[in-house]
Design a protein around this motif. Structure first.
Motif, mmCIF file in Angstrom:
data_model
loop_
_atom_site.group_PDB
_atom_site.id
_atom_site.type_symbol
_atom_site.label_atom_id
_atom_site.label_comp_id
_atom_site.label_asym_id
_atom_site.label_seq_id
_atom_site.Cartn_x
_atom_site.Cartn_y
_atom_site.Cartn_z
ATOM 1 N N THR A 81 0.837 -1.202 0.000
ATOM 2 C CA THR A 81 0.000 0.000 0.000
ATOM 3 C C THR A 81 0.871 1.250 0.000
ATOM 4 O OG1 THR A 81 -0.103 -0.194 2.404
ATOM 5 C CG2 THR A 81 -1.984 -1.003 1.175
ATOM 6 N N ASP A 82 0.275 2.329 -0.428
ATOM 7 C CA ASP A 82 0.922 3.650 -0.384
ATOM 8 C C ASP A 82 2.292 3.646 -1.055
ATOM 9 O OD1 ASP A 82 -1.213 4.217 1.283
ATOM 10 O OD2 ASP A 82 -0.073 3.732 3.086
ATOM 11 N N SER B 285 11.143 1.782 -5.838
ATOM 12 C CA SER B 285 9.864 2.011 -5.160
ATOM 13 C C SER B 285 10.052 1.876 -3.659
ATOM 14 C CB SER B 285 8.819 0.970 -5.582
ATOM 15 O OG SER B 285 8.708 0.884 -6.966
ATOM 16 N N VAL B 286 9.271 2.665 -2.923
ATOM 17 C CA VAL B 286 9.191 2.524 -1.468
ATOM 18 C C VAL B 286 7.720 2.321 -1.126
ATOM 19 C CG1 VAL B 286 9.521 3.677 0.750
ATOM 20 C CG2 VAL B 286 11.237 3.923 -1.033
ATOM 21 N N ALA B 287 7.435 1.376 -0.239
ATOM 22 C CA ALA B 287 6.039 1.080 0.089
ATOM 23 C C ALA B 287 5.933 0.618 1.534
ATOM 24 C CB ALA B 287 5.505 -0.007 -0.845
ATOM 25 N N VAL B 288 4.715 0.637 2.036
ATOM 26 C CA VAL B 288 4.419 0.036 3.337
ATOM 27 C C VAL B 288 3.690 -1.276 3.071
ATOM 28 C CG1 VAL B 288 3.149 0.317 5.492
ATOM 29 C CG2 VAL B 288 4.284 2.273 4.461
ATOM 30 N N LEU B 289 4.090 -2.327 3.768
ATOM 31 C CA LEU B 289 3.448 -3.634 3.618
ATOM 32 C C LEU B 289 2.666 -3.953 4.887
ATOM 33 C CD1 LEU B 289 6.431 -5.704 2.120
ATOM 34 C CD2 LEU B 289 4.773 -4.282 0.921
ATOM 35 N N ASP B 290 1.398 -4.311 4.722
ATOM 36 C CA ASP B 290 0.550 -4.669 5.865
ATOM 37 C C ASP B 290 0.109 -6.118 5.723
ATOM 38 O OD1 ASP B 290 0.110 -2.169 7.423
ATOM 39 O OD2 ASP B 290 -0.576 -1.445 5.477
ATOM 40 N N PRO B 291 0.038 -6.851 6.847
ATOM 41 C CA PRO B 291 -0.461 -8.222 6.767
ATOM 42 C C PRO B 291 -1.907 -8.230 6.286
ATOM 43 C CG PRO B 291 0.409 -7.733 8.956
ATOM 44 C CD PRO B 291 0.366 -6.441 8.216
ATOM 45 N N VAL B 292 -2.241 -9.208 5.446
ATOM 46 C CA VAL B 292 -3.607 -9.307 4.924
ATOM 47 C C VAL B 292 -4.427 -10.189 5.854
ATOM 48 C CG1 VAL B 292 -5.034 -10.117 2.995
ATOM 49 C CG2 VAL B 292 -2.840 -9.010 2.547
ATOM 50 N N GLY B 293 -5.555 -9.691 6.300
ATOM 51 C CA GLY B 293 -6.509 -10.495 7.062
ATOM 52 C C GLY B 293 -6.109 -10.805 8.486
ATOM 53 N N GLY C 119 -0.902 -4.057 -4.795
ATOM 54 C CA GLY C 119 -0.456 -5.410 -5.073
ATOM 55 C C GLY C 119 -0.374 -6.209 -3.797
ATOM 56 N N THR C 120 0.045 -7.461 -3.949
ATOM 57 C CA THR C 120 0.157 -8.354 -2.801
ATOM 58 C C THR C 120 1.418 -9.183 -2.940
ATOM 59 O OG1 THR C 120 -2.256 -8.525 -2.806
ATOM 60 C CG2 THR C 120 -1.075 -10.103 -1.452
ATOM 61 N N LEU C 121 2.096 -9.378 -1.816
ATOM 62 C CA LEU C 121 3.235 -10.299 -1.776
ATOM 63 C C LEU C 121 2.825 -11.524 -0.972
ATOM 64 C CD1 LEU C 121 6.369 -8.092 -0.974
ATOM 65 C CD2 LEU C 121 6.000 -9.455 -3.028
ATOM 66 N N ALA D 158 6.906 11.489 -3.490
ATOM 67 C CA ALA D 158 6.076 11.579 -2.281
ATOM 68 C C ALA D 158 6.520 10.501 -1.312
ATOM 69 C CB ALA D 158 4.613 11.376 -2.644
ATOM 70 N N ALA D 159 6.062 10.620 -0.079
ATOM 71 C CA ALA D 159 6.313 9.558 0.907
ATOM 72 C C ALA D 159 5.037 8.754 1.072
ATOM 73 C CB ALA D 159 6.717 10.164 2.238
ATOM 74 N N PRO D 160 5.156 7.431 1.247
ATOM 75 C CA PRO D 160 3.953 6.646 1.534
ATOM 76 C C PRO D 160 3.291 7.165 2.817
ATOM 77 C CG PRO D 160 5.830 5.221 1.094
ATOM 78 C CD PRO D 160 6.366 6.607 1.226
ATOM 79 N N GLU D 161 1.985 6.965 2.930
ATOM 80 C CA GLU D 161 1.307 7.349 4.174
ATOM 81 C C GLU D 161 1.930 6.583 5.335
ATOM 82 O OE1 GLU D 161 -2.974 7.228 4.313
ATOM 83 O OE2 GLU D 161 -3.075 7.967 2.243
ATOM 84 N N ARG D 162 1.923 7.143 6.502
ATOM 85 C CA ARG D 162 2.491 6.595 7.738
ATOM 86 C C ARG D 162 4.019 6.649 7.750
ATOM 87 N NH1 ARG D 162 0.142 0.780 7.960
ATOM 88 N NH2 ARG D 162 -0.125 1.076 5.731
#
Lengths: 214, 208
Positions: A46-47, A82-90, A204-206, B46-50
Motif C-alpha cells: 500500500t501507499d 519504489s518505497v512502500a508500506v506492507l501490511d499483513p492481509v486479514g 499489489g500483494t506479496l 512523495a512519501a507513503p502514508e504513515r
C-alpha cells in the motif's frame, strides 16, 4: 546356513536404513535447508511511491513511460525504485517498510516469449528484523493481454490483478533470504501480484512461503 | 511477419561501463563502489502514508511503537565515478527498543550486471532518531562528525568485522563474499549540512 545369512542381511539392511533416516546425512551438508516450520504470509503493498520506468509491458518494451520523472543517467534509464508500506492481509500485525529495485533484464527476447525485469526487495519490520526477496517479474502475460485489449479497441492496457511472478519455469528463482533480527534464519519463495487501475485498494500483494533454515 | 517484428524489435538495452575489478593475491576479487552525498541521493515524488520523509525525500522512516527503520535511496557509482546502478540502505534494530548498534542491509542493483544483497551489524546506532519531533539520520547531523571525519560503519557479522554478501544475482550469482562500508566526511556546510561519500568495498570469490 543360507537362511541365517539371509536373515542377518535383512537385519543389517534394515538397521542401516533406519540409521540413515535418523541421521539423514543431507542435513549436515553446508547450506542445506531443513524445514522445521513452514508458514505462508500475505502482505498488501500500500501507499507505494516510485521513480523510474513504470511497471508495465510498454515500459519493458522501451516506451518512455515513467513515474516520478524517471532517471537521466544512461545506466538507470530502464530501472525503477519504489518505497512502500506492507501490511499483513486479514490479520493484525506490524507494518513493514519495503524498498523494491528493478530493471529490465538484459536477456529479454520476444522470439522466446521472454519479457522480464529483475527485481530485488528489502523488507524491514521495525524492532523485528529484515528479509531480502530476489526474483524476476514476468511481463509477457501482460503484453499478451495489452495486445488483445488493443485489438478489441480498448487501448494498449491491462486491468485487474496479475501475477507478476512467472507461473512456471523461473518460479524457483523467486527467493526469500533472511537478513537480520528474528527473521535472519528464514528462507523460502515468494509471489507478487500487481493490481492495475486500483483506485483506493492495495497496489499489489506479496505472498511469502517461508521456513526456518537450519 | 509477427516473427520478423519480434526479431527486429529494438528491446531496451542496459548501458554498461567496464568493471574495475582487482584480483587479490590470496584469492578472490575486490570491487569498490562509491556514493556521494548529498548529490547521489535519489528523491521520490512523495512519501507513503504513515512514513516520514527526510533528506529532501530521499530517505524514509517508519516508526513502530518501540523502534524505527529507515530506507535511504542512492545512485551507485563505480570507483571511476560513473553512475552504474541504484542502491538502497535499510537500517533498524532486529529486536524491540534501541539496544546498542543497529543493523543495515544494502541492495546494490547494477542493471547491466545483476545485484548484490548484503547485510551487516553496524559499529554504532546509525538508525533514525527523533529530534524536536522530527526524524533525522545521525550522519546528517553536524554532531556526528565531532570526533572524526572517517568512520567504518561495518562491524560484522563476518570475520574481521566485515559484512556479509548474502546473495548475488546475474553475473554475481556464483559469488559469495564480504564487504565493508565506510563513511568519509568531505565538508561541513552552513546550517549543519554535510557532504561526503560512502565507500562500499566488496571482496568476492566463487561459491564452492
Amino acid at each position: 546356513m543360507k537362511w541365517i545369512v539371509m536373515i542377518a542381511g535383512l537385519i543389517a539392511g534394515f538397521s542401516a536404513g533406519a540409521a540413515l533416516l535418523l541421521v539423514y546425512p543431507l542435513d549436515w551438508l553446508p547450506g542445506h535447508t531443513l524445514v522445521q516450520r513452514a508458514s505462508q504470509t500475505r502482505l498488501s503493498i500500500t501507499d507505494a511511491t516510485h521513480r523510474g520506468i513504470k511497471a508495465t509491458a510498454g515500459a519493458m518494451l522501451g516506451f518512455r513511460q515513467t513515474d516520478g520523472g524517471g532517471f537521466m543517467d544512461p545506466a538507470l534509464r530502464n530501472a525503477r525504485i519504489s518505497v512502500a508500506v506492507l501490511d499483513p492481509v486479514g490479520e493484525a500485525g506490524a507494518p513493514a517498510l519495503a524498498v523494491k529495485l528493478s530493471a529490465v533484464a538484459v536477456d529479454n527476447n520476444l522470439l522466446r516469449s521472454r519479457l522480464v525485469a529483475n527485481s530485488d526487495w528489502n523488507l524491514y519490520w521495525p524492532g523485528h528484523g529484515s528479509l531480502f526477496l530476489t526474483g524476476i517479474d514476468d511481463y509477457w502475460p501482460l503484453l499478451k493481454e495489452a495486445i488483445w485489449s488493443a485489438l478489441t479497441g480498448n487501448g494498449f492496457r491491462v486491468h485487474g490483478s496479475h501475477l507478476l511472478t512467472p507461473a512456471s519455469g523461473h518460479a524457483a528463482a523467486q527467493r526469500v533470504i533472511g537478513a537480520s533480527g528474528k527473521l535472519k534464519r528464514l528462507a523460502g519463495s515468494y509471489r507478487e501480484w500487481q493490481q492495475y487501475d486500483s483506485a483506493d485498494g492495495p497496489e499489489g500483494t506479496l505472498e511469502l512461503d517461508t521456513r526456518i533454515r537450519r | 511477419m509477427s516473427l520478423g517484428m519480434a526479431w527486429l524489435y529494438p528491446l531496451p538495452e542496459q548501458k554498461r561501463f567496464s568493471s574495475d575489478i582487482e584480483v587479490l593475491t590470496n584469492g578472490g576479487r575486490q570491487e569498490d563502489f562509491m556514493i556521494r552525498w548529498p548529490q547521489d541521493r535519489v528523491s521520490l515524488p512523495a512519501a507513503p502514508e504513515r512514513v516520514s520523509s527526510v533528506a529532501d525525500g530521499s530517505a524514509f522512516v517508519l516508526g513502530g511503537s518501540r523502534s524505527a527503520v529507515s530506507a535511504e535511496l542512492f545512485r551507485l557509482r563505480d570507483s571511476a565515478g560513473n553512475v552504474v546502478g541504484l542502491a538502497s540502505r535499510m537500517t533498524g534494530h532486529g529486536a524491540p527498543g534501541r539496544r546498542g548498534a543497529s543493523s543495515s542491509n544494502w541492495v546494490l542493483m547494477i542493471p547491466s550486471r545483476g545485484s548484490l544483497l548484503m547485510s551487516q551489524r553496524d559499529s554504532a546506532d546509525v538508525g533514525p532518531v527523533q529530534k524536536g519531533g522530527q526524524w533525522i539520520l545521525p550522519a546528517m547531523a553536524r554532531e556526528f562528525w565531532n570526533a572524526g571525519t572517517r568512520y567504518r560503519i561495518t562491524a560484522g557479522p563476518a570475520p574481521g568485522g566485515r559484512g556479509q554478501i548474502l546473495k548475488g544475482t546475474g553475473e554475481f550469482s556464483e559469488l559469495t563474499g564480504t564487504y565493508t562500508e565506510t563513511w568519509e566526511l568531505e565538508e561541513l556546510k552552513a546550517k549543519g549540512r554535510t557532504e561526503g561519500r560512502i565507500l562500499l568495498s566488496t571482496v568476492t570469490e566463487a561459491r564452492r
